[in-house]
Structures are given as structure tokens and as C-alpha cells.
Write an enzyme that holds these catalytic residues in place. Structure first.
Site, short mmCIF file in Angstrom:
data_model
loop_
_atom_site.label_atom_id
_atom_site.label_comp_id
_atom_site.label_asym_id
_atom_site.label_seq_id
_atom_site.Cartn_x
_atom_site.Cartn_y
_atom_site.Cartn_z
N LEU A 1 -2.82 -22.88 -20.25
CA LEU A 1 -3.23 -21.03 -19.96
C LEU A 1 -2.46 -20.37 -19.20
O LEU A 1 -1.78 -21.00 -18.27
CB LEU A 1 -4.87 -21.02 -19.45
CG LEU A 1 -5.63 -22.09 -20.30
CD1 LEU A 1 -7.10 -21.81 -19.95
CD2 LEU A 1 -5.63 -21.61 -21.88
N PRO A 2 -2.56 -19.11 -19.47
CA PRO A 2 -1.52 -18.15 -18.26
C PRO A 2 -1.69 -18.48 -16.82
O PRO A 2 -0.83 -18.40 -15.99
CB PRO A 2 -1.94 -16.78 -19.03
CG PRO A 2 -2.47 -16.80 -20.00
CD PRO A 2 -3.35 -18.30 -20.10
N LYS B 1 6.07 -28.35 -8.46
CA LYS B 1 6.60 -27.50 -9.38
C LYS B 1 7.14 -26.33 -8.92
O LYS B 1 8.24 -25.67 -9.23
CB LYS B 1 5.71 -27.19 -10.57
CG LYS B 1 5.66 -25.94 -11.27
CD LYS B 1 5.70 -25.92 -12.77
CE LYS B 1 6.46 -24.72 -13.29
NZ LYS B 1 6.30 -24.27 -14.36
P1 NAD Z 1 1.28 -17.84 -23.44
O1 NAD Z 1 0.96 -16.60 -23.05
O2 NAD Z 1 2.07 -17.86 -24.58
O3 NAD Z 1 0.02 -19.01 -23.98
C1 NAD Z 1 -1.20 -18.86 -23.31
C2 NAD Z 1 -2.22 -19.08 -24.73
O4 NAD Z 1 -3.42 -19.08 -23.75
C3 NAD Z 1 -2.43 -17.74 -25.33
O5 NAD Z 1 -2.24 -18.08 -26.61
C4 NAD Z 1 -3.94 -17.19 -25.03
O6 NAD Z 1 -4.50 -16.38 -26.12
C5 NAD Z 1 -4.55 -18.42 -24.61
N1 NAD Z 1 -5.86 -18.08 -23.58
C6 NAD Z 1 -5.99 -17.45 -22.62
N2 NAD Z 1 -7.15 -17.64 -21.98
C7 NAD Z 1 -7.81 -18.58 -22.82
C8 NAD Z 1 -8.90 -19.29 -22.77
N3 NAD Z 1 -10.07 -18.80 -21.90
N4 NAD Z 1 -9.43 -20.18 -23.81
C9 NAD Z 1 -8.38 -20.70 -24.83
N5 NAD Z 1 -7.22 -19.93 -24.82
C10 NAD Z 1 -6.89 -19.17 -23.88
O7 NAD Z 1 1.80 -18.73 -22.30
P2 NAD Z 1 2.88 -20.12 -22.21
O8 NAD Z 1 4.23 -19.51 -22.30
O9 NAD Z 1 2.43 -21.19 -23.33
O10 NAD Z 1 2.47 -20.68 -20.87
C11 NAD Z 1 1.39 -21.25 -20.53
C12 NAD Z 1 1.42 -22.01 -19.16
O11 NAD Z 1 2.45 -22.81 -19.07
C13 NAD Z 1 1.58 -20.69 -18.22
O12 NAD Z 1 0.82 -21.12 -17.05
C14 NAD Z 1 2.99 -20.78 -17.71
O13 NAD Z 1 3.37 -20.40 -16.38
C15 NAD Z 1 3.39 -22.28 -17.68
N6 NAD Z 1 4.71 -22.62 -18.38
C16 NAD Z 1 5.33 -21.98 -19.25
C17 NAD Z 1 6.66 -22.05 -19.63
C18 NAD Z 1 7.46 -21.13 -20.45
O14 NAD Z 1 8.68 -21.56 -20.64
N7 NAD Z 1 6.64 -20.48 -21.29
C19 NAD Z 1 7.32 -23.17 -18.90
C20 NAD Z 1 6.56 -23.89 -17.83
C21 NAD Z 1 5.25 -23.67 -17.74
#
Ligand code: NAD
Length: 322
Positions: free
Chosen positions: A86-87, A197
Site C-alpha cells: 500500500l502507499p 531500505k
Molecule cells: P500504487 O499507488 O501504484 O498502488 C497502491 C495500491 O494500493 C493502489 O492500487 C490503491 O488503490 C491500493 N490501496 C490503497 N489503500 C488500500 C486499502 N486500504 N486496501 C486495499 N488497497 C488499497 O503504489 P506502488 O507504486 O505499487 O507502491 C506501493 C508501495 O511500494 C509504496 O509503499 C511504495 O513506496 C513502495 N515501492 C514502490 C516502488 C515503485 O517503483 N513503484 C518501488 C519500491 C517500493
């Protein structure tokens, strides 16, 4: 233990396959959940956006081991492992423990007591520790397992997981993480995964800015960027950016800098991680002057309209404006 041998997933009896409840099918989660399916696990997914759940189900037509839940608690009912991607920390807390203002119950109320919770989101280490305190009171096992490797790594199943948790919990989740990643590290107790991390990402931000600065200084003095990169790669300035992620357009093929800084790891995500690094540093009064400067540089770069570009675009902000 919920499953004595979680890696033996292709079981003729579907009930004996490892059952995963997966929350958050965004850029990272969709690829990670797909790799769990590929490994033969029974995966029940939930996302606040119904369109994300439908897109995932459409990618796995006629697969009875892939289910979508209409409500979060439906997904966890029979789960061996609960994975969240999640975010931020507030989303993880409200998913796990509910929300008093909206009167929603958290998924911990419906999960079997044998389920292991794995949070792969990047959140504050102190939030991961708070979550663990509440999980201990509920008698549930929890580990933080943030990732490195980006969207491409999530899709390819080559992520690096940096876990924090007890030896026992981390050894239970390892076979599950191995279906989504190629390196699994155990940094220490709960929260240590998050700390490790953001230490890595703080260094990444610094080295990318520093590499950009050195390349620009060389170019301003008439040295070709490729020649300068080769010199540094064979000298004491050698680093990851020079090896695989050169920030100067045209030096390297198949990197964001040679593709208009599209794809890769967004400036705004780097800013999020640098914010977490600064918050963690403040807790113990750690001195992070370089990290703090990198945070200011990336923040300014974002404010100037570059938040959606790859983080190596910091190179552009260091160009002399003559
Ligand atoms: P994203 O915003 O694309 O996806 C997050 C998803 O979570 C969304 O689809 C949203 O609808 C869903 N969501 C939010 N609250 C929710 C809930 N209560 N129940 C169910 N679903 C819910 O984000 P992302 O890029 O996939 O990143 C996710 C995590 O991974 C973050 O913490 C980010 O910092 C970390 N991360 C991202 C990357 C990257 O390159 N994108 C790399 C490493 C780590």
C-alpha cells in the site's frame, strides 16, 4: 505453522495449497500477486479500486486459484499469509486495525490466528513497530518486508526483500517471498527492514546527484560524458549509477535517461523515501547532512514539475543555465 512446506504449492488438493490474501494491486502489487499465482498459490486479491481487481482477474481467466474479494475481510478468512503493498503507513494501519471514524473493522479481526502478516509497503519504521505491538496483543505474527527493484522487478519476480521480524516469522515468510524476489535479507527485528531500505535509498539519492554533478562538471569543461563515465568506472568514483543507470542522456542504452526519463523510479517516490529517511534520522538525532541536501534537491526538482520523471533526471537540474 500454517503450512509446513509452503514452497510445495502445486498440490493436487487445492485446499492444501498455500493461501494468500493480497492487498494493493497498484504498480508494484499487481506484478507481485501475479508471481504468487505463477508459483501455484491460491491468491485472493483486494484493492480499494475495483478496476484493479477486475484487471487482475481478467489476466487470469478460468483460474480457480485466483479470486477477487468484494470486502477486505472476505480475502483473509482462510489465509496462511496476508500481504499488503500500500502507499503509506496510515493505509496499512487502517487496513489491519480498522478506522474508528468510519466504523470499519480491520482485517486482523477476521484472519485465522495462524496467519502471518507481511507488509511490503515502504512506511516509517516506527509505524511498523507500532503495528507489531498491536499484532503481538492480538497474537498475530507480523514482519515488515519492503522491497527494492521497482515495477520491473515486481513483474519479473526479481525483487530484493529487506525483512524485519523474528527469526521464526522471517523463516516462515521466506518461501513466499522467494516466489516474488531473488534476494531476501533479514535486517533485524520488526522495523529494521524499513530502516535498511531507506538507508539504501538515501545513499542512492546522494550517489545519483553526485554522479550527475561530476558528469556535468566534466562536460562543462569539454569532456565527453561517455569518456568521463568510462574514466570514473575504472577509478575510485565507480558506482551503481555509472554501471547500470547513467543519468546523462545517450551514454547508456535502455536506461530512463535515454528515454526522456520515462519509466524507472519516480522523483516523487524518491522524495517519499527521503522524507522517511529524514524522519528516522530525527528520531535518533542521526547526522544526515548529505541526505538532507539530497532531499532538498529532489524536492526542488519535484516542485519544478519533474515529480513524475525518473529520479536520474536530477541530472537535468544540475545543467548550467547559460
Ligand atoms: P500504487 O499507488 O501504484 O498502488 C497502491 C495500491 O494500493 C493502489 O492500487 C490503491 O488503490 C491500493 N490501496 C490503497 N489503500 C488500500 C486499502 N486500504 N486496501 C486495499 N488497497 C488499497 O503504489 P506502488 O507504486 O505499487 O507502491 C506501493 C508501495 O511500494 C509504496 O509503499 C511504495 O513506496 C513502495 N515501492 C514502490 C516502488 C515503485 O517503483 N513503484 C518501488 C519500491 C517500493
Amino acid at each position: 505453522m500454517a503450512n509446513e512446506n509452503p514452497s510445495a504449492n502445486i498440490h493436487s488438493d487445492p485446499q492444501k495449497r498455500t493461501k494468500i490474501a493480497f492487498f494493493g494491486l497498484g504498480n508494484m502489487g499487481a506484478g507481485m500477486a501475479a508471481n504468487l499465482v505463477k508459483a501455484g498459490m491460491r491468491v485472493c486479491v483486494y484493492d480499494l479500486l475495483e478496476s484493479n481487481v477486475n484487471a487482475f482477474l481478467n489476466q487470469h481467466p478460468n483460474n480457480k486459484d485466483v479470486m477477487g474479494a468484494a470486502q477486505p475481510d472476505e480475502a483473509v478468512k482462510e489465509a496462511d499469509f496476508v500481504i499488503s503493498m500500500l502507499p503509506a503507513g496510515k493505509h496499512v494501519k487502517s487496513l489491519y486495525f480498522g478506522d474508528e471514524t468510519s466504523g470499519t473493522k480491520g482485517i486482523t479481526a477476521s484472519a485465522p490466528s495462524s496467519a502471518v502478516f507481511i507488509d511490503c509497503s515502504t512506511i516509517e519504521a516506527s509505524e511498523a513497530r507500532d503495528i507489531n505491538q498491536q499484532m503481538l496483543l492480538l497474537g498475530l505474527a507480523f514482519a515488515d518486508a519492503p522491497v527494492s527493484g521497482g515495477v520491473a522487478g515486481a513483474a519479473a519476480g526479481t525483487l530484493t526483500f529487506i525483512t524485519g521480524g523474528s527469526e521464526e516469522t522471517v523463516s516462515r515468510i521466506r518461501p513466499v517471498l522467494e516466489t516474488m524476489g531473488k534476494n531476501i535479507f533479514h535486517a533485524g527485528d520488526v522495523g529494521a527492514g524499513q530502516v535498511a531500505k531507506i538507508c539504501n535509498n538515501m545513499l542512492l539519492a546522494i550517489l545519483m546527484a553526485g554522479t550527475s554533478e561530476a558528469l556535468q562538471l566534466a562536460m562543462d569543461n569539454g569532456i565527453d560524458a561517455k569518456v568521463m563515465s568510462d574514466i570514473m568506472k575504472a577509478s575510485s568514483g565507480n558506482n551503481w549509477a555509472l554501471q547500470v543507470y547513467n543519468p546523462c542522456p545517450g551514454v547508456m542504452e535502455n536506461v530512463p535517461s535515454s528515454n526522456g526519463y520515462k519509466g524507472g523510479f519516480m522523483v516523487d517516490l524518491m522524495n517519499k523515501d527521503l522524507g522517511l529517511a529524514m524522519a528516522t534520522a530525527a528520531k535518533h538525532q542521526s547526522l544526515v547532512p548529505m541526505g538532507s541536501l539530497a532531499k532538498s534537491l529532489y524536492q526542488l526538482h519535484s516542485v519544478n514539475g519533474n515529480g513524475g520523471k525518473d529520479f536520474s533526471s536530477i541530472f537535468e537540474s544540475l545543467k548550467a543555465k547559460r
